[in-house]
Design an enzyme around this catalytic site. Structure first.
Site, PDB file in Angstrom:
ATOM      1  N   HIS A 100      34.201  33.648  38.386  1.00 53.29           N
ATOM      2  CA  HIS A 100      34.387  32.220  38.107  1.00 53.29           C
ATOM      3  C   HIS A 100      33.889  31.998  36.676  1.00 53.29           C
ATOM      4  CE1 HIS A 100      33.370  32.170  42.501  1.00 53.29           C
ATOM      5  NE2 HIS A 100      34.213  31.167  42.587  1.00 53.29           N
ATOM      6  N   ASP A 103      30.168  31.686  36.538  1.00 51.94           N
ATOM      7  CA  ASP A 103      29.336  32.872  36.838  1.00 51.94           C
ATOM      8  C   ASP A 103      28.978  33.588  35.551  1.00 51.94           C
ATOM      9  OD1 ASP A 103      30.210  32.498  39.471  1.00 51.94           O
ATOM     10  OD2 ASP A 103      31.765  34.046  39.284  1.00 51.94           O
ATOM     11  N   GLU A 231      43.343  30.568  48.056  1.00 54.29           N
ATOM     12  CA  GLU A 231      42.464  31.253  49.017  1.00 54.29           C
ATOM     13  C   GLU A 231      42.146  30.317  50.181  1.00 54.29           C
ATOM     14  OE1 GLU A 231      39.158  33.406  47.232  1.00 54.29           O
ATOM     15  OE2 GLU A 231      37.937  32.967  49.003  1.00 54.29           O
ATOM     16  N   GLU A 267      40.732  35.947  52.968  1.00 56.88           N
ATOM     17  CA  GLU A 267      39.344  36.432  53.090  1.00 56.88           C
ATOM     18  C   GLU A 267      38.966  36.535  54.564  1.00 56.88           C
ATOM     19  OE1 GLU A 267      36.463  34.967  50.306  1.00 56.88           O
ATOM     20  OE2 GLU A 267      34.898  34.863  51.844  1.00 56.88           O
ATOM     21  N   ASP A 295      40.115  39.070  49.838  1.00 57.90           N
ATOM     22  CA  ASP A 295      38.679  39.008  49.586  1.00 57.90           C
ATOM     23  C   ASP A 295      38.012  39.715  50.753  1.00 57.90           C
ATOM     24  OD1 ASP A 295      38.754  37.805  47.164  1.00 57.90           O
ATOM     25  OD2 ASP A 295      37.673  35.989  47.749  1.00 57.90           O
ATOM     26  N   ASP A 306      29.907  31.151  56.524  1.00 58.05           N
ATOM     27  CA  ASP A 306      30.502  32.216  55.712  1.00 58.05           C
ATOM     28  C   ASP A 306      29.382  33.142  55.241  1.00 58.05           C
ATOM     29  OD1 ASP A 306      32.555  33.452  54.348  1.00 58.05           O
ATOM     30  OD2 ASP A 306      32.709  31.969  52.755  1.00 58.05           O
ATOM     31  N   ASP A 308      29.582  36.270  54.400  1.00 60.84           N
ATOM     32  CA  ASP A 308      30.016  37.154  53.299  1.00 60.84           C
ATOM     33  C   ASP A 308      29.326  38.518  53.314  1.00 60.84           C
ATOM     34  OD1 ASP A 308      31.809  35.329  52.220  1.00 60.84           O
ATOM     35  OD2 ASP A 308      30.372  34.500  50.802  1.00 60.84           O
ATOM     36  N   ASP A 338      34.286  40.178  47.950  1.00 54.77           N
ATOM     37  CA  ASP A 338      33.615  38.876  47.936  1.00 54.77           C
ATOM     38  C   ASP A 338      32.531  38.933  49.015  1.00 54.77           C
ATOM     39  OD1 ASP A 338      32.842  36.336  47.597  1.00 54.77           O
ATOM     40  OD2 ASP A 338      34.775  35.398  48.002  1.00 54.77           O
TER      41      ASP A 338
HETATM   42  C1  XLS Z   1      33.956  30.951  49.033  1.00 55.81           C
HETATM   43  C2  XLS Z   1      35.059  31.674  48.401  1.00 55.81           C
HETATM   44  C3  XLS Z   1      34.901  31.880  46.903  1.00 55.81           C
HETATM   45  C4  XLS Z   1      36.200  32.256  46.287  1.00 55.81           C
HETATM   46  C5  XLS Z   1      36.276  32.079  44.822  1.00 55.81           C
HETATM   47  O1  XLS Z   1      33.821  30.913  50.243  1.00 55.81           O
HETATM   48  O2  XLS Z   1      35.248  32.883  49.064  1.00 55.81           O
HETATM   49  O3  XLS Z   1      33.919  32.827  46.651  1.00 55.81           O
HETATM   50  O4  XLS Z   1      36.555  33.570  46.584  1.00 55.81           O
HETATM   51  O5  XLS Z   1      36.060  30.771  44.438  1.00 55.81           O
HETATM   52 NI    NI Z   2      36.484  34.441  48.418  1.00 61.57          NI
HETATM   53 NI    NI Z   3      34.123  32.980  51.133  1.00 60.56          NI
END
Ligand code: XLS
Ligand code: NI
Ligand code: NI
Length: 439
Positions: A100, A103, A231, A267, A295, A306, A308, A338
């Protein structure tokens, strides 16, 4: 001075290796279904979790130890961090990364200062890309952290915020284009609502479509030919996000005449939050010709948000790779991690263990999926299961040659439908296990 002096480039050592900093399954040059593993996956590392994640949670601050980071929001720290990032990308043999705008570079006091900061860090990113050969899978704009986006970005009720978001995406597209980014992603973190009582949903959706059309126009203007990706995610941070799942995204794109310009970035954890399996999302999107990128992460079925996490589950990676192969691969997309290390895994070396383990899980998943496909072990069953549509009345139905009246006449004469055959779910689940055992 290297940031990871004790770690050398991770190499393939084969399934018998006990070395946690070696690949057991990911062998970049190994060919599967006519393509190298490197080209199947196009593995990518995310800047946000891996270089900006601190391990903070709603109950406590960050725990991560990152000796290279001086903790300030200076451009110099950001530039130095960029160099460290490329050391990690190279040592993991990851051909791609993703970021991003916010980031990689700190925000300034005004938009122009912010843009200048972004350019100054992009200089280093460009230098590092050229030095290392690591490429940009995609860029995106963070339009969810800054308080100005509290009501959304393209779906805000505040026209000035919409304008700010447009300016921000324009700049993020410029930098993505400059760095040779192969895709540009939209994840609508705050493009949704908390409560319909204060929301004009139709107007917000119209605005979102306008925003995407402007992005398409701007790409043409600057000659950016990368793929636009949306996404899907159903919720978090908002109660309802408009891009809630693959089907909702496809419907939105079709309703607003955007299908020619957008594909989807799916994702895993978002699929779970939407109440779907990842294989469902991939198969649905692939069937629409819109599979763009992945992702790669996983959630925790006992937690409702989430999380992740890095995926290590062979069932998940097998299912994902099976449906990715079925739909012809990821094109200009890739398998983008991700994912973030847990708050308790606070040492720099955990970043390596996490990526190596998950890259291996995907590589093994690919091999299992390819073995299932080579034997036609699922597809063979499926074509048999639908064979009544290959000839006779079924073929006429598919060809659009019969009406309700024709079908009524057919059935009145026949008296009843042919008997059904078993769906054999349990057998097929064991068949998949057999391939997991064998590879
Ligand atoms: C958040 C998203 C984010 C996107 C990019 O849940 O996964 O990380 O991949 O903005
Ligand atoms: Ni993502
Ligand atoms: Ni996410």
């Amino acid at each position: 001075m290297p940031a990871f002096p004790d770690i050398s480039t991770v190499q393939y050592e084969g399934p018998q290796s006990d070395n946690p900093l070696a690949f057991r399954w990911y062998n970049p040059e190994e060919v599967v279904e006519g393509k190298t593993m490197k080209d199947h996956f196009r593995f990518s590392i995310v800047y946000w979790h891996t270089f900006r994640g601190t391990g903070s949670d709603p109950f406590g601050p960050g725990t991560a130890v990152r000796p290279w980071d001086d903790g300030t929001e200076s451009v110099e720290n950001a530039q130095n961090r960029a160099r460290v990032a490329f050391e990690l990308f190279e040592k993991l043999q990851a051909p791609y990364y993703a970021f991003h705008d916010r980031d990689v570079a700190p925000e300034g006091a005004s938009l122009s200062e912010t843009n200048a900061n972004f350019d100054a860090v992009a200089d280093v990113l460009e230098e590092e890309q050229q030095r290392s050969g690591v490429k940009l899978l995609w860029g995106t704009a963070n339009m969810f952290s800054n308080p100005r986006f509290m009501h959304g970005a393209a779906t805000t009720c505040n026209a000035d915020v919409f304008a700010y978001a447009a300016a921000q995406v324009k700049k993020a597209m410029d930098v993505t284009h400059r760095l040779g980014g192969e895709n540009y992603v939209f994840w609508g973190g705050r493009e949704g609502y908390q409560n319909l009582y204060n929301t004009d949903m139709k107007r917000e959706l119209d605005h979102l479509a306008k925003f995407f059309h402007m992005a398409v126009d701007y790409a043409k203007e600057i000659g950016f030919t990368g793929q636009f990706l949306i996404e899907p995610k159903p919720k978090e941070p908002t109660k309802h996000q408009y891009d809630s799942d693959a089907a909702a995204c496809m419907n939105f794109l079709r309703a607003y005449d955007l299908t020619d310009h957008f594909k989807l970035n799916l994702e895993t954890n978002h699929a779970t939050l939407a109440g779907h399996t990842m294989m469902h999302e991939i198969d649905y999107t692939g069937a629409q010709g819109a599979l763009g990128s992945i992702d790669a992460n996983t959630g925790d079925l006992l937690l409702g948000w989430d999380t992740d996490q890095f995926a290590t589950d062979y069932y998940l990676t097998t299912q994902m790779m099976y449906y990715i192969l079925k739909h012809g691969g990821l094109g200009s997309g890739g398998v983008n991690f991700d994912a973030k290390v847990r708050r308790e895994s606070f040492e720099p070396i955990d970043l390596f263990y996490a990526h190596v383990g998950s890259m291996d899980a995907y590589a093994k998943g690919l091999k299992i999926a390819a073995a299932i496909r080579a034997d036609n072990a699922l597809e063979g069953f499926i074509s048999e299961r639908y064979s009544s549509f290959d000839s006779g009345i079924g073929a006429k139905i598919e060809a659009g040659e019969v009406s309700f009246a024709d079908l009524e006449a057919y059935m009145l004469e026949k008296g009843d439908a042919a008997p059904n055959v078993s769906g054999r779910q349990e057998l097929l689940e064991s068949v998949v296990n057999r391939y997991i055992d064998r590879v």
